[in-house]
Design an enzyme around this catalytic site. Structure first.
Site, PDB file in Angstrom:
ATOM      1  N   GLY A  29       0.839  -1.210   0.000  1.00  0.00           N
ATOM      2  CA  GLY A  29       0.000   0.000   0.000  1.00  0.00           C
ATOM      3  C   GLY A  29       0.865   1.247   0.000  1.00  0.00           C
ATOM      4  N   ASP A  83       3.222  -2.576   8.218  1.00  0.00           N
ATOM      5  CA  ASP A  83       2.209  -2.575   7.159  1.00  0.00           C
ATOM      6  C   ASP A  83       1.198  -1.457   7.418  1.00  0.00           C
ATOM      7  OD1 ASP A  83       0.764  -3.336   4.933  1.00  0.00           O
ATOM      8  OD2 ASP A  83       0.403  -5.390   5.587  1.00  0.00           O
ATOM      9  N   ALA A  85      -2.973   0.048   6.966  1.00  0.00           N
ATOM     10  CA  ALA A  85      -4.312  -0.480   7.277  1.00  0.00           C
ATOM     11  C   ALA A  85      -5.339   0.465   6.667  1.00  0.00           C
ATOM     12  CB  ALA A  85      -4.527  -0.576   8.781  1.00  0.00           C
ATOM     13  N   ASP A  86      -6.519  -0.078   6.439  1.00  0.00           N
ATOM     14  CA  ASP A  86      -7.618   0.752   5.934  1.00  0.00           C
ATOM     15  C   ASP A  86      -8.421   1.356   7.089  1.00  0.00           C
ATOM     16  OD1 ASP A  86      -7.182   0.269   3.094  1.00  0.00           O
ATOM     17  OD2 ASP A  86      -7.555  -1.799   3.671  1.00  0.00           O
ATOM     18  N   GLY A  97      -6.757  -4.860   3.315  1.00  0.00           N
ATOM     19  CA  GLY A  97      -7.065  -5.513   2.054  1.00  0.00           C
ATOM     20  C   GLY A  97      -7.551  -4.573   0.975  1.00  0.00           C
ATOM     21  N   GLU A 105      -0.619 -10.581   3.599  1.00  0.00           N
ATOM     22  CA  GLU A 105      -0.361  -9.665   4.723  1.00  0.00           C
ATOM     23  C   GLU A 105      -0.637 -10.360   6.056  1.00  0.00           C
ATOM     24  OE1 GLU A 105      -1.214  -5.325   2.679  1.00  0.00           O
ATOM     25  OE2 GLU A 105      -2.894  -6.424   3.502  1.00  0.00           O
ATOM     26  N   LYS A 123      -7.832   6.885   9.321  1.00  0.00           N
ATOM     27  CA  LYS A 123      -8.074   5.439   9.453  1.00  0.00           C
ATOM     28  C   LYS A 123      -8.568   5.050  10.848  1.00  0.00           C
ATOM     29  CE  LYS A 123      -5.833   4.825   5.423  1.00  0.00           C
ATOM     30  NZ  LYS A 123      -4.586   4.160   5.192  1.00  0.00           N
TER      31      LYS A 123
END
Ligand code: 5RP
Length: 232
Positions: A29, A83, A85-86, A97, A105, A123
Site C-alpha cells: 500500500g 504494514d 491499514a484501511d 485488504g 499480509e 483510518k
C-alpha cells in the site's frame, strides 16, 4: 502537511522498530511503500536486514531499492512486520485488504513477533466497517460462497451490498494468489471478532480483512507529526 508527507513521516517513524540483523515483513500500500523507501535508504547506508514482501508490488519495489528478500519457507519466523491499514479501532483491530493483499499480509504478520501498523488519522474509527470489508474467495463456485457470506454477515448484524471487486478493465480483480475479492459494504461491523471467525469457516472463503489481536502498535501520521497507539 499533505497526506503523502504524513505517510512518509509515519514510515520513517517505523524505522524505530528496526534493528540490524532483523527479519522483516514488508507490507503493501501507499503508506507501507513509504516505509520500504525509508528502509531502502538504511540498507544503502549499510543496515543488514532481510524482508518477506506481502505482494508482488512490494517485492518489485524492494528489489529496486536493493533490499534483500527471503521467503517464509526459508525464514518462517520474522521479527517485525510493518504494514498499513484501511481502518483501526481502539483495540488495534484492523480492516485491511484495500490493496488486495490481505491474505499474504495476514500470513506474514502472524509469522512475526510484532506487527507495527502505519496509518494516518483518517483510518482511526470508533466502529470498524465504514471501509468495505475485503473477503478473499476462491473463484470456483464464488456465487455460492458470496450467498453464504451474506447469510453469515446478516447473522452478525451486518447488512449491505457484497460486491465482487473489479479491475480497471471491468474484469474481476485477481489477487496475487489468483483469487477474487468480495467487498462487504456493511457500514459497521457490530461484532467484528465473531464475524472474522465465522467468515473463515465458509467453504470457498480463503481469508477476510479483519486483523484481530495481531497488531501491537499503530503509528498515526498527523500534520503535527506521528503519534503512537500501543496495545494496552
Ligand atoms: C493492502 C492493505 C493496505 O495496507 C491498506 O489498503 C492501506 O493502504 P494505504 O496505505 O495505501 O492507505 O491492506 O492490502
Amino acid at each position: 502537511m499533505n497526506a503523502e508527507e504524513m505517510k512518509r513521516q509515519a514510515g520513517i517513524k517505523a524505522l524505530d522498530y528496526i534493528e540490524d540483523g532483523m527479519r522483516l515483513g514488508l507490507g503493501t500500500g501507499s503508506t507501507a511503500e513509504q516505509f520500504v523507501r525509508a528502509l531502502g535508504e538504511k540498507v544503502a547506508q549499510g543496515m543488514k536486514v532481510v524482508g518477506v514482501p506481502t505482494s508482488e508490488r512490494t517485492a518489485a519495489l524492494a528489489r529496486e531499492l536493493n533490499i534483500p528478500l527471503t521467503t517464509l519457507d526459508e525464514t518462517p519466523e520474522l521479527d517485525v512486520t510493518i504494514d498499513g491499514a484501511d481502518e483501526f479501532d481502539a483495540d488495534l483491530r484492523l480492516v485491511k485488504g484495500g490493496g488486495g493483499a490481505l491474505l499474504r499480509e495476514k500470513i506474514v504478520a502472524t509469522a512475526s513477533k510484532k506487527m507495527v501498523v502505519i496509518t494516518d488519522e483518517s483510518k482511526n474509527v470508533e466502529t470498524l466497517g465504514a471501509f468495505p470489508l475485503p473477503i478473499e474467495v476462491i473463484p470456483f463456485g464464488s456465487r455460492v460462497t458470496a450467498l453464504a457470506i451474506q447469510k453469515v454477515a446478516k447473522a452478525h448484524g451486518c447488512e449491505g451490498e457484497l460486491k465482487r471487486r473489479e479491475d480497471e478493465f471491468g474484469e474481476p480483480f485477481l489477487t496475487d494468489s489468483e483469487n477474487f475479492i468480495y467487498d462487504g459494504h456493511y457500514g459497521k461491523l457490530p461484532d467484528a471478532d465473531a464475524l472474522a471467525t465465522a467468515l473463515n469457516i465458509i467453504p470457498g472463503v480463503v481469508d477476510n480483512g479483519l486483523f484481530i489481536d495481531i497488531a501491537s502498535v499503530v503509528i498515526v501520521g498527523t500534520p503535527e507529526g506521528p503519534y503512537l497507539v500501543e496495545k494496552s
